[in-house]
Scaffold this active site. Structure first.
Site, short mmCIF file in Angstrom:
data_model
loop_
_atom_site.label_atom_id
_atom_site.label_comp_id
_atom_site.label_asym_id
_atom_site.label_seq_id
_atom_site.Cartn_x
_atom_site.Cartn_y
_atom_site.Cartn_z
CB THR A 70 42.01 34.02 42.22
OG1 THR A 70 42.12 35.41 42.55
CG2 THR A 70 43.18 33.27 42.82
CG ASN A 149 45.56 44.74 38.49
OD1 ASN A 149 46.25 44.23 37.60
ND2 ASN A 149 45.92 44.74 39.74
CD GLN A 177 40.61 45.57 37.19
OE1 GLN A 177 39.85 46.52 36.99
NE2 GLN A 177 40.81 45.06 38.39
CG HIS A 199 34.62 41.05 42.66
ND1 HIS A 199 35.41 42.05 43.17
CD2 HIS A 199 35.47 40.04 42.37
CE1 HIS A 199 36.68 41.65 43.19
NE2 HIS A 199 36.73 40.42 42.70
CB THR A 235 27.15 22.23 44.66
OG1 THR A 235 27.23 20.86 45.05
CG2 THR A 235 25.71 22.64 44.49
CB CYS A 323 45.93 41.59 46.59
SG CYS A 323 45.71 41.91 44.86
N1 PLP Z 1 43.14 39.50 37.66
C1 PLP Z 1 43.03 40.83 37.72
C2 PLP Z 1 43.58 41.67 36.62
C3 PLP Z 1 42.39 41.43 38.81
O1 PLP Z 1 42.30 42.77 38.86
C4 PLP Z 1 41.88 40.61 39.85
C5 PLP Z 1 41.26 41.21 41.05
O2 PLP Z 1 41.63 42.26 41.50
C6 PLP Z 1 42.01 39.21 39.72
C7 PLP Z 1 42.65 38.70 38.62
C8 PLP Z 1 41.47 38.29 40.76
O3 PLP Z 1 40.08 38.17 40.61
P1 PLP Z 1 39.16 37.65 41.81
O4 PLP Z 1 39.09 38.76 42.81
O5 PLP Z 1 37.83 37.37 41.16
O6 PLP Z 1 39.79 36.41 42.33
#
Ligand code: PLP
Length: 379
Positions: A70, A149, A177, A199, A235, A323
Protein backbone atom coordinates in the site's frame (compact mmCIF):
# COMPACT_ATOMS: atom_id res chain seq x y z
CA UNK A 1 -8.13 -26.18 8.59
CA UNK A 2 -7.70 -25.99 4.83
CA UNK A 3 -6.26 -22.59 3.99
CA UNK A 4 -6.78 -21.62 0.36
CA UNK A 5 -6.45 -17.85 0.58
CA UNK A 6 -2.74 -17.36 -0.06
CA UNK A 7 -3.33 -14.25 -2.18
CA UNK A 8 -4.70 -12.55 0.95
CA UNK A 9 -1.67 -13.46 3.01
CA UNK A 10 0.71 -16.32 3.72
CA UNK A 11 1.97 -17.87 6.95
CA UNK A 12 5.43 -16.68 7.95
CA UNK A 13 7.93 -19.47 7.24
CA UNK A 14 9.40 -21.01 10.43
CA UNK A 15 12.94 -20.26 9.14
CA UNK A 16 11.89 -16.63 8.75
CA UNK A 17 10.67 -16.47 12.35
CA UNK A 18 13.95 -17.99 13.54
CA UNK A 19 15.93 -15.44 11.53
CA UNK A 20 13.84 -12.50 12.78
CA UNK A 21 13.67 -13.35 16.47
CA UNK A 22 17.17 -12.19 17.54
CA UNK A 23 16.44 -8.83 15.93
CA UNK A 24 13.53 -8.30 18.31
CA UNK A 25 15.49 -8.75 21.55
CA UNK A 26 19.22 -9.38 21.12
CA UNK A 27 19.88 -6.86 18.34
CA UNK A 28 17.18 -4.36 19.23
CA UNK A 29 19.35 -1.31 18.57
CA UNK A 30 18.53 1.56 16.27
CA UNK A 31 20.36 1.14 12.94
CA UNK A 32 21.05 4.90 13.05
CA UNK A 33 22.82 4.50 16.43
CA UNK A 34 26.27 6.08 16.57
CA UNK A 35 27.88 2.95 18.05
CA UNK A 36 29.01 -0.45 16.83
CA UNK A 37 25.64 -2.21 17.27
CA UNK A 38 23.87 0.42 15.18
CA UNK A 39 26.50 0.23 12.46
CA UNK A 40 26.23 -3.58 12.37
CA UNK A 41 22.48 -3.38 11.92
CA UNK A 42 22.89 -0.83 9.19
CA UNK A 43 25.28 -3.23 7.46
CA UNK A 44 22.79 -6.09 7.87
CA UNK A 45 20.05 -4.02 6.23
CA UNK A 46 22.37 -3.21 3.35
CA UNK A 47 23.19 -6.90 2.87
CA UNK A 48 19.47 -7.63 2.61
CA UNK A 49 19.07 -4.73 0.18
CA UNK A 50 21.76 -6.29 -2.03
CA UNK A 51 19.96 -9.66 -2.02
CA UNK A 52 16.60 -8.10 -2.87
CA UNK A 53 18.17 -6.00 -5.63
CA UNK A 54 19.77 -9.09 -7.15
CA UNK A 55 16.43 -10.90 -7.04
CA UNK A 56 15.03 -8.49 -9.65
CA UNK A 57 18.35 -7.60 -11.36
CA UNK A 58 18.38 -4.10 -9.89
CA UNK A 59 21.05 -2.08 -8.09
CA UNK A 60 21.03 -1.95 -4.27
CA UNK A 61 20.50 1.82 -4.22
CA UNK A 62 17.30 1.28 -6.21
CA UNK A 63 15.65 -0.67 -3.36
CA UNK A 64 13.88 1.33 -0.64
CA UNK A 65 12.30 -0.42 2.35
CA UNK A 66 8.66 0.50 2.96
CA UNK A 67 5.76 -0.74 5.08
CA UNK A 68 4.42 -2.85 2.20
CA UNK A 69 2.42 -2.75 -0.98
CA UNK A 70 0.00 0.00 0.00
CA UNK A 71 2.75 2.46 0.91
CA UNK A 72 4.81 1.66 -2.18
CA UNK A 73 1.78 2.08 -4.47
CA UNK A 74 0.65 5.33 -2.81
CA UNK A 75 4.17 6.70 -2.95
CA UNK A 76 4.62 6.21 -6.70
CA UNK A 77 1.35 7.92 -7.57
CA UNK A 78 1.75 10.81 -5.15
CA UNK A 79 5.36 11.20 -6.28
CA UNK A 80 4.30 11.58 -9.92
CA UNK A 81 1.74 14.19 -8.94
CA UNK A 82 4.37 16.10 -6.96
CA UNK A 83 7.39 15.88 -9.19
CA UNK A 84 5.84 15.90 -12.66
CA UNK A 85 2.81 18.19 -12.42
CA UNK A 86 4.82 20.80 -14.33
CA UNK A 87 4.66 18.47 -17.34
CA UNK A 88 1.02 17.47 -16.96
CA UNK A 89 -1.75 16.21 -14.72
CA UNK A 90 -2.81 13.00 -16.47
CA UNK A 91 -2.23 9.50 -15.06
CA UNK A 92 -3.03 6.16 -16.70
CA UNK A 93 -3.85 3.00 -14.79
CA UNK A 94 -6.11 0.00 -15.37
CA UNK A 95 -9.66 -0.57 -14.19
CA UNK A 96 -8.65 -3.71 -12.29
CA UNK A 97 -5.85 -2.46 -10.05
CA UNK A 98 -5.79 -3.04 -6.31
CA UNK A 99 -7.52 -0.37 -4.21
CA UNK A 100 -4.08 0.83 -3.06
CA UNK A 101 -3.80 2.23 -6.59
CA UNK A 102 -7.44 3.00 -7.38
CA UNK A 103 -8.21 4.88 -4.18
CA UNK A 104 -4.99 6.90 -4.47
CA UNK A 105 -6.00 7.77 -8.03
CA UNK A 106 -9.39 8.92 -6.73
CA UNK A 107 -7.62 11.11 -4.17
CA UNK A 108 -5.47 12.62 -6.93
CA UNK A 109 -8.58 13.25 -9.02
CA UNK A 110 -9.97 15.21 -6.07
CA UNK A 111 -6.76 17.31 -6.27
CA UNK A 112 -7.36 18.14 -9.93
CA UNK A 113 -5.48 15.31 -11.68
CA UNK A 114 -7.13 13.36 -14.47
CA UNK A 115 -6.98 9.58 -14.48
CA UNK A 116 -7.69 7.21 -17.37
CA UNK A 117 -8.74 3.74 -16.18
CA UNK A 118 -7.83 1.44 -19.06
CA UNK A 119 -10.40 -1.16 -19.99
CA UNK A 120 -9.24 -4.76 -19.96
CA UNK A 121 -10.36 -7.58 -22.25
CA UNK A 122 -12.47 -10.56 -21.12
CA UNK A 123 -9.45 -12.40 -19.74
CA UNK A 124 -8.26 -9.33 -17.87
CA UNK A 125 -5.41 -8.23 -20.13
CA UNK A 126 -4.58 -4.61 -20.80
CA UNK A 127 -4.13 -4.56 -24.57
CA UNK A 128 -1.05 -2.58 -25.62
CA UNK A 129 -3.05 -0.75 -28.33
CA UNK A 130 -5.51 0.44 -25.67
CA UNK A 131 -2.64 1.88 -23.65
CA UNK A 132 -1.16 3.55 -26.71
CA UNK A 133 -4.46 5.25 -27.50
CA UNK A 134 -4.80 6.60 -23.95
CA UNK A 135 -1.42 8.36 -23.88
CA UNK A 136 -1.56 12.16 -24.07
CA UNK A 137 1.14 14.84 -24.13
CA UNK A 138 0.32 15.60 -20.47
CA UNK A 139 0.53 11.96 -19.23
CA UNK A 140 2.96 11.78 -16.29
CA UNK A 141 2.68 8.16 -15.12
CA UNK A 142 1.46 4.75 -16.30
CA UNK A 143 0.72 2.20 -13.59
CA UNK A 144 -0.38 -1.33 -14.51
CA UNK A 145 -0.13 -4.28 -12.14
CA UNK A 146 2.12 -7.27 -12.82
CA UNK A 147 -0.42 -9.86 -11.69
CA UNK A 148 -3.98 -9.38 -10.57
CA UNK A 149 -4.86 -10.32 -7.00
CA UNK A 150 -8.34 -11.66 -7.81
CA UNK A 151 -8.06 -13.45 -11.15
CA UNK A 152 -4.28 -13.88 -11.34
CA UNK A 153 -3.93 -12.47 -14.86
CA UNK A 154 -0.31 -11.71 -15.76
CA UNK A 155 -0.10 -8.48 -17.71
CA UNK A 156 2.20 -8.00 -20.74
CA UNK A 157 4.35 -5.77 -18.52
CA UNK A 158 7.32 -5.70 -20.85
CA UNK A 159 5.28 -4.52 -23.82
CA UNK A 160 3.41 -1.96 -21.74
CA UNK A 161 6.69 -0.67 -20.28
CA UNK A 162 8.14 -0.35 -23.77
CA UNK A 163 5.20 1.81 -24.82
CA UNK A 164 5.72 4.00 -21.75
CA UNK A 165 9.44 4.24 -22.48
CA UNK A 166 8.85 5.15 -26.12
CA UNK A 167 6.70 8.03 -24.92
CA UNK A 168 9.15 9.04 -22.12
CA UNK A 169 6.57 8.35 -19.40
CA UNK A 170 7.59 6.63 -16.13
CA UNK A 171 6.12 3.13 -15.78
CA UNK A 172 5.09 1.59 -12.45
CA UNK A 173 3.97 -1.96 -11.82
CA UNK A 174 2.37 -3.29 -8.65
CA UNK A 175 4.16 -6.65 -8.32
CA UNK A 176 2.75 -7.48 -4.87
CA UNK A 177 1.17 -10.73 -6.09
CA UNK A 178 3.92 -11.59 -8.55
CA UNK A 179 7.22 -11.09 -6.71
CA UNK A 180 8.82 -14.34 -5.52
CA UNK A 181 6.11 -16.33 -7.33
CA UNK A 182 7.23 -15.72 -10.90
CA UNK A 183 10.56 -14.37 -12.23
CA UNK A 184 10.88 -10.58 -12.44
CA UNK A 185 13.76 -8.84 -14.19
CA UNK A 186 13.76 -5.04 -14.28
CA UNK A 187 16.87 -5.06 -16.49
CA UNK A 188 14.85 -6.75 -19.23
CA UNK A 189 11.67 -4.70 -19.09
CA UNK A 190 11.51 -0.91 -18.95
CA UNK A 191 10.13 -0.63 -15.41
CA UNK A 192 10.81 2.56 -13.42
CA UNK A 193 8.93 1.64 -10.23
CA UNK A 194 7.86 -1.70 -8.77
CA UNK A 195 5.98 -2.44 -5.51
CA UNK A 196 6.54 -5.52 -3.33
CA UNK A 197 5.02 -6.76 -0.05
CA UNK A 198 6.63 -9.43 2.18
CA UNK A 199 3.48 -11.04 3.56
CA UNK A 200 2.58 -12.49 0.16
CA UNK A 201 5.62 -14.80 0.10
CA UNK A 202 6.17 -16.15 3.60
CA UNK A 203 7.40 -12.93 5.18
CA UNK A 204 5.86 -10.76 7.89
CA UNK A 205 3.13 -8.17 7.42
CA UNK A 206 3.85 -4.45 7.39
CA UNK A 207 7.06 -4.57 5.38
CA UNK A 208 7.91 -4.44 1.70
CA UNK A 209 9.99 -2.47 -0.73
CA UNK A 210 9.79 -0.07 -3.59
CA UNK A 211 12.13 -0.43 -6.54
CA UNK A 212 12.80 3.01 -8.00
CA UNK A 213 15.07 3.03 -11.04
CA UNK A 214 18.18 5.20 -10.76
CA UNK A 215 17.66 8.71 -12.07
CA UNK A 216 13.85 8.58 -11.84
CA UNK A 217 12.66 11.58 -9.80
CA UNK A 218 11.45 10.49 -6.35
CA UNK A 219 10.35 12.82 -3.58
CA UNK A 220 9.63 11.45 -0.09
CA UNK A 221 6.15 10.41 0.97
CA UNK A 222 7.14 10.46 4.65
CA UNK A 223 9.24 13.25 6.13
CA UNK A 224 11.45 12.97 9.19
CA UNK A 225 14.83 11.30 9.68
CA UNK A 226 17.44 10.66 7.02
CA UNK A 227 16.85 6.91 6.72
CA UNK A 228 16.99 5.24 3.31
CA UNK A 229 19.29 7.97 2.00
CA UNK A 230 16.75 10.62 2.93
CA UNK A 231 14.11 9.08 0.70
CA UNK A 232 11.94 7.34 3.33
CA UNK A 233 11.96 8.64 6.89
CA UNK A 234 11.23 6.44 9.91
CA UNK A 235 13.27 4.02 12.01
CA UNK A 236 13.66 0.89 9.94
CA UNK A 237 11.51 -2.15 10.75
CA UNK A 238 14.68 -4.18 11.29
CA UNK A 239 13.14 -7.54 12.22
CA UNK A 240 10.57 -7.16 9.44
CA UNK A 241 13.21 -6.39 6.84
CA UNK A 242 15.34 -9.33 8.04
CA UNK A 243 12.24 -11.52 7.72
CA UNK A 244 11.48 -10.21 4.24
CA UNK A 245 15.05 -10.91 3.15
CA UNK A 246 14.90 -14.51 4.39
CA UNK A 247 11.42 -15.11 2.94
CA UNK A 248 12.56 -13.79 -0.43
CA UNK A 249 15.64 -15.99 -0.38
CA UNK A 250 13.61 -19.13 0.45
CA UNK A 251 10.80 -18.36 -1.99
CA UNK A 252 13.19 -17.60 -4.83
CA UNK A 253 15.27 -20.72 -4.19
CA UNK A 254 12.12 -22.84 -4.48
CA UNK A 255 10.18 -20.72 -6.94
CA UNK A 256 9.97 -23.23 -9.81
CA UNK A 257 9.21 -26.16 -7.54
CA UNK A 258 6.48 -24.25 -5.63
CA UNK A 259 4.97 -22.88 -8.84
CA UNK A 260 4.73 -26.38 -10.25
CA UNK A 261 3.18 -27.82 -7.07
CA UNK A 262 0.64 -25.00 -6.90
CA UNK A 263 -0.32 -25.16 -10.55
CA UNK A 264 -0.80 -28.93 -10.44
CA UNK A 265 -3.19 -28.59 -7.49
CA UNK A 266 -4.91 -25.55 -8.98
CA UNK A 267 -5.40 -27.23 -12.37
CA UNK A 268 -6.78 -30.37 -10.75
CA UNK A 269 -9.34 -28.36 -8.80
CA UNK A 270 -10.16 -26.22 -11.83
CA UNK A 271 -10.80 -29.20 -14.08
CA UNK A 272 -12.96 -30.93 -11.51
CA UNK A 273 -15.05 -27.82 -10.86
CA UNK A 274 -15.51 -26.94 -14.51
CA UNK A 275 -16.25 -30.48 -15.66
CA UNK A 276 -18.22 -31.87 -12.71
CA UNK A 277 -20.28 -28.88 -11.54
CA UNK A 278 -22.71 -27.49 -14.12
CA UNK A 279 -23.02 -23.77 -14.89
CA UNK A 280 -19.53 -22.78 -13.81
CA UNK A 281 -17.07 -20.47 -15.49
CA UNK A 282 -13.36 -19.76 -15.16
CA UNK A 283 -12.60 -16.08 -14.62
CA UNK A 284 -9.35 -14.81 -16.09
CA UNK A 285 -6.91 -16.40 -18.48
CA UNK A 286 -6.49 -20.17 -18.66
CA UNK A 287 -2.78 -19.75 -19.50
CA UNK A 288 -1.21 -16.51 -18.36
CA UNK A 289 -2.12 -16.52 -14.69
CA UNK A 290 -0.40 -16.88 -11.33
CA UNK A 291 0.37 -20.54 -10.59
CA UNK A 292 -1.80 -20.78 -7.44
CA UNK A 293 -4.75 -18.67 -8.56
CA UNK A 294 -8.19 -20.03 -9.39
CA UNK A 295 -11.25 -17.82 -9.76
CA UNK A 296 -14.51 -19.46 -10.74
CA UNK A 297 -18.13 -18.33 -10.88
CA UNK A 298 -21.09 -20.53 -10.00
CA UNK A 299 -24.17 -19.28 -11.78
CA UNK A 300 -27.11 -18.51 -9.50
CA UNK A 301 -25.05 -18.98 -6.33
CA UNK A 302 -24.33 -16.29 -3.77
CA UNK A 303 -20.56 -16.46 -3.35
CA UNK A 304 -20.67 -15.01 0.18
CA UNK A 305 -23.05 -17.79 1.29
CA UNK A 306 -20.85 -20.46 -0.29
CA UNK A 307 -17.76 -19.01 1.45
CA UNK A 308 -19.60 -19.09 4.80
CA UNK A 309 -20.71 -22.71 4.20
CA UNK A 310 -17.12 -23.74 3.40
CA UNK A 311 -15.99 -22.05 6.59
CA UNK A 312 -18.25 -24.39 8.58
CA UNK A 313 -15.97 -27.17 7.24
CA UNK A 314 -12.85 -25.15 8.13
CA UNK A 315 -12.13 -24.43 4.48
CA UNK A 316 -10.97 -20.86 3.91
CA UNK A 317 -11.37 -19.23 0.52
CA UNK A 318 -12.41 -15.75 -0.57
CA UNK A 319 -14.70 -13.98 -2.98
CA UNK A 320 -13.39 -10.64 -4.21
CA UNK A 321 -10.21 -9.22 -2.72
CA UNK A 322 -9.69 -9.60 1.04
CA UNK A 323 -10.17 -5.90 1.63
CA UNK A 324 -13.59 -5.88 0.00
CA UNK A 325 -14.85 -9.20 1.37
CA UNK A 326 -17.23 -7.47 3.79
CA UNK A 327 -18.64 -5.57 0.86
CA UNK A 328 -21.50 -7.20 -1.02
CA UNK A 329 -20.95 -5.14 -4.19
CA UNK A 330 -19.62 -7.21 -7.10
CA UNK A 331 -15.86 -7.02 -7.39
CA UNK A 332 -14.56 -4.23 -9.64
CA UNK A 333 -12.16 -6.73 -11.22
CA UNK A 334 -14.93 -9.11 -12.28
CA UNK A 335 -16.92 -6.14 -13.55
CA UNK A 336 -13.91 -4.97 -15.53
CA UNK A 337 -13.72 -8.32 -17.37
CA UNK A 338 -17.38 -7.97 -18.28
CA UNK A 339 -19.04 -10.43 -15.89
CA UNK A 340 -22.72 -9.74 -15.24
CA UNK A 341 -23.61 -9.11 -11.56
CA UNK A 342 -24.99 -12.60 -10.90
CA UNK A 343 -21.79 -14.29 -12.11
CA UNK A 344 -19.60 -11.75 -10.32
CA UNK A 345 -21.47 -12.28 -7.04
CA UNK A 346 -21.19 -16.04 -7.51
CA UNK A 347 -17.38 -16.03 -7.71
CA UNK A 348 -14.90 -17.84 -5.49
CA UNK A 349 -11.22 -16.98 -5.37
CA UNK A 350 -9.20 -20.02 -4.35
CA UNK A 351 -5.49 -19.37 -3.99
CA UNK A 352 -3.33 -22.42 -3.46
CA UNK A 353 -0.02 -22.48 -1.60
CA UNK A 354 2.83 -24.95 -1.96
CA UNK A 355 2.00 -26.47 1.41
CA UNK A 356 -1.50 -27.53 0.32
CA UNK A 357 -2.03 -31.20 -0.53
CA UNK A 358 -4.05 -33.14 -3.12
CA UNK A 359 -6.22 -34.53 -0.28
CA UNK A 360 -7.11 -30.99 0.78
CA UNK A 361 -7.92 -30.04 -2.79
CA UNK A 362 -10.20 -33.06 -3.25
CA UNK A 363 -11.91 -32.44 0.08
CA UNK A 364 -12.46 -28.81 -0.92
CA UNK A 365 -13.91 -29.91 -4.26
CA UNK A 366 -16.35 -32.37 -2.62
CA UNK A 367 -17.57 -29.69 -0.25
CA UNK A 368 -17.98 -27.10 -2.99
CA UNK A 369 -19.92 -29.58 -5.10
CA UNK A 370 -22.31 -30.55 -2.34
CA UNK A 371 -22.89 -26.97 -1.14
CA UNK A 372 -23.51 -25.72 -4.67
CA UNK A 373 -26.00 -28.56 -5.19
CA UNK A 374 -27.72 -27.76 -1.89
CA UNK A 375 -27.97 -24.03 -2.70
CA UNK A 376 -29.30 -24.72 -6.18
CA UNK A 377 -31.97 -27.07 -4.80
CA UNK A 378 -33.16 -24.39 -2.34
CA UNK A 379 -33.46 -21.68 -5.01
N1 PLP B 1 -1.39 -4.59 -4.34
C1 PLP B 1 -1.87 -5.83 -4.53
C2 PLP B 1 -1.99 -6.37 -5.91
C3 PLP B 1 -2.26 -6.60 -3.44
O1 PLP B 1 -2.76 -7.82 -3.64
C4 PLP B 1 -2.15 -6.05 -2.13
C5 PLP B 1 -2.62 -6.81 -0.95
O2 PLP B 1 -3.55 -7.56 -1.00
C6 PLP B 1 -1.61 -4.76 -1.99
C7 PLP B 1 -1.25 -4.06 -3.12
C8 PLP B 1 -1.44 -4.13 -0.65
O3 PLP B 1 -0.29 -4.67 -0.02
P1 PLP B 1 -0.09 -4.56 1.55
O4 PLP B 1 -1.05 -5.53 2.17
O5 PLP B 1 1.35 -4.94 1.77
O6 PLP B 1 -0.34 -3.15 1.94
Amino acid sequence: MIYLDHAATTAVYPEVIREMTPYLHEYYYNPSGAYKEGRLLHKKLDEIRIGLAESIHAKPQEIIFTSGGTESDNWVLVNAARTLSGKGRHIITSAMEHHAILHTCQFLESCGFEVTYLTVNREGFVEPAVLEQAIRPDTILISVMYANNEIGTLQPVRELGQIAQKNSIPFHTDAVQAYAHIPIDVSEAPIDFLSVSAHKFGGPKGVGFLYAGEGTPLSPLLYGGAQEQGRRAGTENVAGIVGMGKAAQLSLEHMNEYALQESVLRDHLMHRILSEIPMTRLNGSSKKRLPGNLNVSFQGIDGATLIAMLETKDIYVSGGSACSSADQAPSHVLHAIGLPDDMALGALRITVGHENTMEEINETFENIRSFVQELRQIS
